[in-house]
Write an enzyme that holds these catalytic residues in place. Structure first.
Site, short mmCIF file in Angstrom:
data_model
loop_
_atom_site.label_atom_id
_atom_site.label_comp_id
_atom_site.label_asym_id
_atom_site.label_seq_id
_atom_site.Cartn_x
_atom_site.Cartn_y
_atom_site.Cartn_z
CB ALA A 77 5.36 0.34 -2.55
CB SER A 78 0.49 1.32 -4.46
OG SER A 78 -0.29 1.52 -3.30
CE LYS A 79 -3.58 5.30 -1.75
NZ LYS A 79 -4.61 6.06 -2.48
CE1 TYR A 105 -3.63 2.57 0.65
CE2 TYR A 105 -2.46 3.12 2.67
CZ TYR A 105 -3.45 3.40 1.75
OH TYR A 105 -4.27 4.49 1.93
#
Length: 261
Positions: A159-161, A157
């Protein structure tokens, strides 16, 4: 004067928590809110709670991993209200827990497809309407993308944000000539359904009062309280409005001062 008077804002990820609060804040500040999420029944419930007569809301079930559905939600906004002035991205996959050693990278790819690429798909779907008169794109990021929390590990989460926040800089440059601003709100611990569930679960697991678990969190804040879903929604409304007309490519922490940068 209401900050969003006569403006139309597309809000993805409208459920019981932050998405609902963002849509509520849009309507309370004079705007029209176009709601998207995966489950139509949840959207109908949210819209009815915000705007019982339906004058200032519209909704459509939308999977942001499907670009055609993203375009359809944008089309609904234009058909119903004639314009799009802002798009706010609340939709996210935040239930993937763990770090590197126990990572299932197939799941990580799915998280990235929702949180990064899904957000970009939805933004692209709204671009033709935003280009007409300029507007605002607001990403919902997370404090954990810049400072990993010790209590809960959500590497995928975060890393994606973090990738989404990095994309923000490029988009702010690319879309600036069209007078489209791109910014990110970074919430920390935010009092709403997910954190309420965390506090209940932790209290039950440890056999301690919920107030004790909550106090551990608030002790980390400069202000003696947690920010709420509503506080984050108010920051979103500001960034979506003309009051932030000279603000682009920025990340705003809404976290009661837990982390300062």
């Amino acid at each position: 004067m209401s900050l969003l008077q006569g403006r139309t804002v597309v809000v993805s990820g409208v459920g019981a928590g932050l998405g609902h609060q963002v849509a509520t804040a849009v309507v309370c500040d004079g705007g029209n809110a176009v709601l998207g999420a995966g489950t139509e029944a949840n959207l109908a419930k949210s819209a009815a709670g915000i705007d019982p007569d339906g004058a200032h809301t519209a909704y459509r079930a939308t999977d942001i991993t499907d670009e055609a559905q993203c375009r359809a939600l944008a089309a609904l906004a234009r058909e119903r209200f004639g314009r799009i002035d802002a798009v706010v991205h609340v939709a996210a996959w935040d239930s993937c827990f763990g770090g590197l050693e126990d990572a299932d990278f197939a799941t990580w790819q799915s998280v990235l497809d929702v949180n990064l690429l899904g957000t970009l798909r939805m933004t692209r779907g709204c671009l033709p309407a935003l280009k007409v008169r300029g507007g605002s794109v607001v990403f919902i990021g997370t404090q954990s993308a810049v400072a990993a929390p010790s209590q809960v590990r959500q590497a995928a989460y975060a890393a994606s944000k973090g990738a989404l926040t990095s994309a923000m800089y490029s988009l702010a440059r690319e879309l600036g000539p069209y007078r489209i601003r791109v910014n990110t709100v970074l919430p920390g611990w935010m009092w709403g359904p997910p954190v309420q569930a965390y506090v209940r679960f932790t209290a039950q697991t440890e056999g301690v009062p919920e107030a004790e678990v909550l106090q551990r969190l608030t002790d980390r804040m400069a202000l003696p309280q947690l920010a709420t879903d509503g506080d984050v929604a108010d920051a979103v409304v500001f960034l979506a409005s003309d009051r932030a007309r000279a603000v682009t490519g920025q990340s705003l922490l809404v976290n009661a001062g837990e982390l300062m940068r």
